[in-house]
Design an enzyme around this catalytic site. Structure first.
Site, PDB file in Angstrom:
ATOM      1  N   GLU A  16     -90.716 -15.156 -31.253  1.00 54.62           N
ATOM      2  CA  GLU A  16     -89.574 -14.270 -31.496  1.00 54.62           C
ATOM      3  C   GLU A  16     -89.839 -13.442 -32.748  1.00 54.62           C
ATOM      4  O   GLU A  16     -90.606 -13.863 -33.623  1.00 54.62           O
ATOM      5  CB  GLU A  16     -88.322 -15.156 -31.645  1.00 54.62           C
ATOM      6  N   ASP A  17     -89.217 -12.274 -32.830  1.00 56.40           N
ATOM      7  CA  ASP A  17     -89.412 -11.438 -34.022  1.00 56.40           C
ATOM      8  C   ASP A  17     -88.667 -11.984 -35.237  1.00 56.40           C
ATOM      9  O   ASP A  17     -89.243 -12.179 -36.294  1.00 56.40           O
ATOM     10  CB  ASP A  17     -89.010  -9.971 -33.730  1.00 56.40           C
ATOM     11  N   ASP A  42     -81.639 -14.708 -36.708  1.00 58.06           N
ATOM     12  CA  ASP A  42     -80.502 -14.240 -37.504  1.00 58.06           C
ATOM     13  C   ASP A  42     -79.370 -15.266 -37.391  1.00 58.06           C
ATOM     14  O   ASP A  42     -79.376 -16.261 -38.106  1.00 58.06           O
ATOM     15  CB  ASP A  42     -80.140 -12.845 -36.961  1.00 58.06           C
ATOM     16  N   PHE A  76     -80.863  -5.676 -43.241  1.00 53.85           N
ATOM     17  CA  PHE A  76     -81.313  -5.250 -41.927  1.00 53.85           C
ATOM     18  C   PHE A  76     -82.695  -4.630 -42.071  1.00 53.85           C
ATOM     19  O   PHE A  76     -82.895  -3.688 -42.831  1.00 53.85           O
ATOM     20  CB  PHE A  76     -80.341  -4.253 -41.288  1.00 53.85           C
ATOM     21  N   ARG A  90     -90.167   0.462 -34.324  1.00 48.44           N
ATOM     22  CA  ARG A  90     -90.949  -0.733 -33.999  1.00 48.44           C
ATOM     23  C   ARG A  90     -92.417  -0.568 -34.385  1.00 48.44           C
ATOM     24  O   ARG A  90     -93.132  -1.534 -34.614  1.00 48.44           O
ATOM     25  CB  ARG A  90     -90.890  -1.020 -32.491  1.00 48.44           C
TER      26      ARG A  90
END
Ligand code: IMP
Ligand code: MG
Length: 179
Positions: free
Chosen positions: A97-98, A101, A150, A163
């Protein structure tokens, strides 16, 4: 409008943790085959770097998911927009996963994939924002913990953009960073 702010994590730092994670994963799985499941789309850049640092046999697959969250409690469901092609029974699954959160996506996905009777299931995330958790979740492998901001770049997007940036930057949004 949004503004790309300072570099938070440089490509050099990213490369260091990718090497460290690849070594650790190769050691832990000790030559066993791993089914690496990339979570689209954010994980694709990290995944392509990471798998080339893993020395065990790797089988690649992908999923695309969105989690349901009604504001106060996790429903525990993940909506699968694209499922894996493989039968996962008896396999060593490594979800890549990136960023983690609230933890809701990974908690739900873990529950979903555990039900398919794999031999083992673990999660590797490039980035983690532990201060943002809404449900209890801890990944097995983390590249870097980051503060509550963010971020974009290295696969991470804002409205589908950024990206392709090689470094991770903070994104400043007019009216504050509401994520
Ligand atoms: P959660 O852990 O269920 O809240 O969701 C994590 C997902 O939210 C990640 O897979 C990202 O797609 C997205 N996300 C969370 N934080 C950020 C960020 O700082 N930048 C870009 N995407 C983010
Ligand atoms: Mg994502």
């Amino acid at each position: 409008m949004e503004r790309v702010s300072e570099v938070l994590i440089s490509r050099e730092t990213i490369n260091e943790f990718v090497c460290r994670l690849g070594e650790q994963i190769s050691k832990d799985y000790n030559g066993e085959e791993i089914v690496v499941i990339g979570v689209l789309k954010g994980a694709c850049v990290f995944l392509s770097d990471l798998i080339r640092k893993i020395t065990c046999p790797v089988i690649l697959d992908f999923m695309q998911v969105s989690s349901y969250f009604n504001g106060t409690v996790s429903t525990g469901n993940v909506h699968i927009r694209k499922d894996v092609d493989l039968d996962l029974e008896g396999k060593n699954i490594l979800i890549v996963e990136d960023i983690i959160d609230s933890g809701i996506t990974m908690q739900s996905l873990m529950r979903e994939l555990s039900a398919r009777n794999p031999k083992s299931i673990k999660v590797c995330a490039a980035f983690d924002k532990p201060s943002r958790r809404k449900v209890e979740f801890q990944a097995d492998y983390i590249g870097m913990e980051i503060p509550d901001a963010f971020v974009i770049g290295y696969g991470l997007d804002y409205a589908g953009k950024y990206r392709n940036l090689p470094d991770v930057c903070v994104l400043e949004l007019d009216g504050g960073n509401e994520t």
